[in-house]
Design a protein around this motif. Sequence first.
Motif, PDB file in Angstrom:
ATOM      1  N   VAL A  59       0.873  -1.139  -0.219  1.00 20.51           N
ATOM      2  CA  VAL A  59      -0.027  -0.059   0.077  1.00 20.51           C
ATOM      3  C   VAL A  59       0.893   1.246  -0.069  1.00 20.51           C
ATOM      4  CG1 VAL A  59      -1.717   1.337   1.475  1.00 20.51           C
ATOM      5  CG2 VAL A  59      -1.992  -1.121   1.160  1.00 20.51           C
ATOM      6  N   ALA A  60       0.642   2.214  -0.893  1.00 25.22           N
ATOM      7  CA  ALA A  60       1.472   3.492  -1.065  1.00 25.22           C
ATOM      8  C   ALA A  60       0.547   4.608  -1.042  1.00 25.22           C
ATOM      9  CB  ALA A  60       2.439   3.432  -2.328  1.00 25.22           C
ATOM     10  N   PHE A  61       1.152   5.459  -0.363  1.00 26.90           N
ATOM     11  CA  PHE A  61       0.211   6.852  -0.128  1.00 26.90           C
ATOM     12  C   PHE A  61       1.150   8.167  -0.225  1.00 26.90           C
ATOM     13  CE2 PHE A  61       0.419   5.419   3.994  1.00 26.90           C
ATOM     14  CZ  PHE A  61       0.526   6.417   4.794  1.00 26.90           C
ATOM     15  N   GLY A  62       0.933   9.080  -0.684  1.00 21.18           N
ATOM     16  CA  GLY A  62       1.730  10.405  -0.882  1.00 21.18           C
ATOM     17  C   GLY A  62       2.074  11.258   0.413  1.00 21.18           C
ATOM     18  N   ASP A  63       2.484  12.242   0.182  1.00 20.31           N
ATOM     19  CA  ASP A  63       2.949  13.228   1.236  1.00 20.31           C
ATOM     20  C   ASP A  63       1.693  13.464   2.056  1.00 20.31           C
ATOM     21  OD1 ASP A  63       4.058  15.112   2.997  1.00 20.31           O
ATOM     22  OD2 ASP A  63       5.039  16.017   1.426  1.00 20.31           O
ATOM     23  N   VAL A  64       1.559  13.418   3.460  1.00 19.07           N
ATOM     24  CA  VAL A  64       0.554  13.845   4.156  1.00 19.07           C
ATOM     25  C   VAL A  64       0.491  15.156   4.798  1.00 19.07           C
ATOM     26  CG1 VAL A  64      -0.088  11.360   4.576  1.00 19.07           C
ATOM     27  CG2 VAL A  64       1.405  12.583   6.111  1.00 19.07           C
ATOM     28  N   HIS A  65       1.713  15.716   4.601  1.00 19.57           N
ATOM     29  CA  HIS A  65       2.057  17.113   4.901  1.00 19.57           C
ATOM     30  C   HIS A  65       1.837  17.348   6.647  1.00 19.57           C
ATOM     31  CE1 HIS A  65       2.623  18.734   1.016  1.00 19.57           C
ATOM     32  NE2 HIS A  65       1.456  18.091   0.730  1.00 19.57           N
ATOM     33  N   GLY A  66       2.211  16.245   7.287  1.00 15.96           N
ATOM     34  CA  GLY A  66       2.017  16.087   8.729  1.00 15.96           C
ATOM     35  C   GLY A  66       0.755  15.980   9.429  1.00 15.96           C
ATOM     36  N   ASP A  67      -0.339  15.787   8.336  1.00 15.67           N
ATOM     37  CA  ASP A  67      -1.680  15.474   8.957  1.00 15.67           C
ATOM     38  C   ASP A  67      -1.690  14.094   9.322  1.00 15.67           C
ATOM     39  OD1 ASP A  67      -4.418  15.156   9.287  1.00 15.67           O
ATOM     40  OD2 ASP A  67      -4.788  16.072   7.293  1.00 15.67           O
ATOM     41  N   LEU A  68      -1.763  13.916  10.818  1.00 18.03           N
ATOM     42  CA  LEU A  68      -1.928  12.701  11.604  1.00 18.03           C
ATOM     43  C   LEU A  68      -2.962  12.005  10.966  1.00 18.03           C
ATOM     44  CD1 LEU A  68      -0.340  10.501  13.326  1.00 18.03           C
ATOM     45  CD2 LEU A  68      -1.235  11.816  15.012  1.00 18.03           C
ATOM     46  N   ALA A  69      -4.348  12.955  11.242  1.00 17.81           N
ATOM     47  CA  ALA A  69      -5.438  12.280  11.059  1.00 17.81           C
ATOM     48  C   ALA A  69      -5.479  11.599   9.840  1.00 17.81           C
ATOM     49  CB  ALA A  69      -6.655  13.264  11.146  1.00 17.81           C
ATOM     50  N   ALA A  70      -5.064  12.398   8.686  1.00 20.96           N
ATOM     51  CA  ALA A  70      -5.119  11.821   7.210  1.00 20.96           C
ATOM     52  C   ALA A  70      -4.262  10.319   6.982  1.00 20.96           C
ATOM     53  CB  ALA A  70      -4.333  12.760   6.533  1.00 20.96           C
ATOM     54  N   THR A  71      -3.143  10.363   7.601  1.00 15.84           N
ATOM     55  CA  THR A  71      -2.258   9.243   7.701  1.00 15.84           C
ATOM     56  C   THR A  71      -2.891   8.016   8.469  1.00 15.84           C
ATOM     57  OG1 THR A  71      -0.288  10.684   8.198  1.00 15.84           O
ATOM     58  CG2 THR A  71       0.070   8.437   8.614  1.00 15.84           C
ATOM     59  N   ARG A  72      -3.670   8.425   9.509  1.00 16.37           N
ATOM     60  CA  ARG A  72      -4.275   7.127  10.242  1.00 16.37           C
ATOM     61  C   ARG A  72      -5.437   6.711   9.132  1.00 16.37           C
ATOM     62  NH1 ARG A  72      -4.495   9.971  16.089  1.00 16.37           N
ATOM     63  NH2 ARG A  72      -2.721   8.747  16.999  1.00 16.37           N
ATOM     64  N   ARG A  73      -6.194   7.759   8.505  1.00 18.14           N
ATOM     65  CA  ARG A  73      -7.161   7.313   7.510  1.00 18.14           C
ATOM     66  C   ARG A  73      -6.597   6.391   6.440  1.00 18.14           C
ATOM     67  NH1 ARG A  73      -9.036  12.479   8.498  1.00 18.14           N
ATOM     68  NH2 ARG A  73      -8.261  13.162   6.504  1.00 18.14           N
ATOM     69  N   ALA A  74      -5.464   6.930   5.937  1.00 17.36           N
ATOM     70  CA  ALA A  74      -4.854   6.161   4.939  1.00 17.36           C
ATOM     71  C   ALA A  74      -4.638   4.852   5.284  1.00 17.36           C
ATOM     72  CB  ALA A  74      -3.655   6.969   4.197  1.00 17.36           C
ATOM     73  N   LEU A  75      -3.941   4.678   6.594  1.00 19.06           N
ATOM     74  CA  LEU A  75      -3.425   3.299   6.943  1.00 19.06           C
ATOM     75  C   LEU A  75      -4.652   2.501   7.461  1.00 19.06           C
ATOM     76  CD1 LEU A  75      -0.655   4.715   9.433  1.00 19.06           C
ATOM     77  CD2 LEU A  75      -0.219   3.131   7.179  1.00 19.06           C
ATOM     78  N   ARG A  76      -5.817   3.015   8.092  1.00 16.80           N
ATOM     79  CA  ARG A  76      -6.863   2.214   7.916  1.00 16.80           C
ATOM     80  C   ARG A  76      -7.381   1.716   6.587  1.00 16.80           C
ATOM     81  NH1 ARG A  76      -8.264   6.207  11.857  1.00 16.80           N
ATOM     82  NH2 ARG A  76      -7.513   5.423  13.858  1.00 16.80           N
ATOM     83  N   LEU A  77      -7.672   2.511   5.935  1.00 16.18           N
ATOM     84  CA  LEU A  77      -8.153   2.206   4.394  1.00 16.18           C
ATOM     85  C   LEU A  77      -7.302   1.026   3.725  1.00 16.18           C
ATOM     86  CD1 LEU A  77     -10.347   2.934   2.199  1.00 16.18           C
ATOM     87  CD2 LEU A  77      -8.748   4.527   1.381  1.00 16.18           C
ATOM     88  N   GLY A  78      -5.998   1.175   4.005  1.00 15.39           N
ATOM     89  CA  GLY A  78      -5.164   0.282   3.274  1.00 15.39           C
ATOM     90  C   GLY A  78      -5.038  -1.188   3.969  1.00 15.39           C
ATOM     91  N   GLY A  79      -5.931  -1.022   5.274  1.00 13.71           N
ATOM     92  CA  GLY A  79      -5.794  -2.403   6.194  1.00 13.71           C
ATOM     93  C   GLY A  79      -4.334  -2.525   7.052  1.00 13.71           C
TER      94      GLY A  79
END
Length: 100
Positions: A59-79
């Motif tokens: 699973v790959a995702f781009g720069d989250v610009h320090g947004d921890l909530a967005a990072t957690r969402r991406a990690l959850r979405l990716g399983g």
Amino acid sequence: MEAPPPGGEPAAGPNQDSSSAVSSRPKVVSPAKPGSAGVSGSTPAPSLPTRFPAPARLVAFGDVHGDLAATRRALRLGGAIDDRDHWVGGSLVVVQTGDQ
């Protein structure tokens, strides 16, 4: 003699110069730039691998610009993590590009 610092060798004592103190810590090296000998008079850093076997799932995702909530969402979405932020991805490989 003083007790060694946590995870390391004792510092040089009053009768030792610091160049004779031995460190058990691993050295971190970065890959040498092509055509560069690194720091003047030093040996070039060893080549590091650039290709690895394909993982079963990546699973790959781009720069989250320090947004921890967005990072957690991406990690959850990716399983990768559950709703309590515990790793549930097993052998999943996560790649995050950018500077976080």
